[in-house]
Design an enzyme around this catalytic site. Structure first.
Site, PDB file in Angstrom:
ATOM      1  CG  PHE A  72      28.223  14.285  57.377  1.00 23.10           C
ATOM      2  CD1 PHE A  72      29.641  14.012  58.104  1.00 23.10           C
ATOM      3  CD2 PHE A  72      27.933  15.444  57.386  1.00 23.10           C
ATOM      4  CE1 PHE A  72      30.499  15.025  58.058  1.00 23.10           C
ATOM      5  CE2 PHE A  72      28.624  16.448  57.211  1.00 23.10           C
ATOM      6  CZ  PHE A  72      30.019  16.355  57.680  1.00 23.10           C
TER       7      PHE A  72
ATOM      8  CE1 TYR B 195      31.549   9.160  56.479  1.00 24.08           C
ATOM      9  CE2 TYR B 195      29.494   8.538  55.386  1.00 24.08           C
ATOM     10  CZ  TYR B 195      30.408   9.077  56.337  1.00 24.08           C
ATOM     11  OH  TYR B 195      29.508   9.561  57.460  1.00 24.08           O
TER      12      TYR B 195
ATOM     13  CG  HIS C 110      35.339  16.996  59.263  1.00 22.89           C
ATOM     14  ND1 HIS C 110      35.284  15.555  59.407  1.00 22.89           N
ATOM     15  CD2 HIS C 110      34.820  16.900  57.867  1.00 22.89           C
ATOM     16  CE1 HIS C 110      34.616  14.851  58.570  1.00 22.89           C
ATOM     17  NE2 HIS C 110      34.353  15.785  57.563  1.00 22.89           N
TER      18      HIS C 110
END
Length: 243
Positions: free
Chosen positions: A96, A77, A206
């Site tokens: 994730f 991220y 995704h």
């Protein structure tokens, strides 16, 4: 620099797999590129995520002996959130996953929704997936670092070559493994796997909301239902529900 971080794994079975890679010219180039990226970020008063000490956290969190699933994402991220008036990165070294104090990213919310649809697991209120890692899920990204605010900003440092080699070596293991590739970038890695009839390779779009705007979409893909069926057939216990 990266070699030093890798030595944290020296008392694990992962080190036997990864240490030879650290002696290759490709890894030396990756190390140089990563080091330069840190210097450039410092000069620009910005950051690289995840924090350096968490670069190889996926391997630290998942015991090699328990490994049964590789859940591959794109890259960490790139964003931050505020907690106690401090800016903190979402990225934590596990694909994730985020810390318990972080707001749930939309991609992770959709992963939880798909788990609920497929396996009737409750929707978790936190995003810490380390419990999955401890059970044997390698939460790996194709690219292991990212500049703040620049998705895929480190796509050409050399991480792809490094993770290609890891996935290839894992695919040669003589035990059943489940590979879950979410999104186009992750699915490009399928070509590096050695053919092995013991393994199952699952692909799905995704889970990001952006990818849900046109078919095929992640929600309703049944990827976790298929995953759990494979694991059960191998008599591998996996609890996807989080406390």
């Amino acid at each position: 620099m990266l070699r030093c971080i890798l030595t944290r794994l020296q008392n694990t079975a992962w080190f036997e797999l990864l240490e030879p890679l650290s002696r290759t010219p490709a890894f030396s180039a990756l190390n140089d590129n990563y080091t330069e990226s840190l210097k450039a970020a410092q000069a620009q008063n910005t950051q690289v995520f995840p924090p350096m000490r968490q670069i190889f956290r996926a391997f630290e969190a998942t015991p090699f002996e328990k490994l049964h699933t590789i859940l591959l994402g794109q890259d960490p991220y790139p964003g931050t959130f505020k907690h106690d008036n401090q800016e903190k990165p979402f990225a934590c070294g596990l694909s994730f996953s985020v810390s318990r104090i972080a707001p749930l990213p939309k991609s992770l919310q959709n992963i939880y929704k798909e788990l609920h649809i497929s396996l009737n697991t409750p929707l978790s209120k936190h995003g810490d997936l380390s419990a999955w890692a401890h059970q044997g899920v390698l939460l790996l990204n194709a690219i292991l670092s990212v500049p703040k605010g620049q998705p895929k900003g480190h796509a050409h440092l050399g991480w792809e070559n490094f993770t290609d080699q890891i996935l290839n070596m894992l695919s040669q293991l003589d035990r059943p493994l489940l590979f879950i590739f979410l999104g186009r970038v992750a699915q490009e890695k399928m070509k590096v796997l050695s053919q092995n009839s013991k393994h199952l390779i699952l692909c799905a779009p995704h889970p990001s909301p952006l990818a849900q705007s046109r078919p095929p979409v992640f929600l309703g893909s049944g990827v976790f239902k298929k995953a759990q069926e494979f694991l059960k057939a191998q008599r591998i216990s996996m609890q996807w529900a989080l406390d």
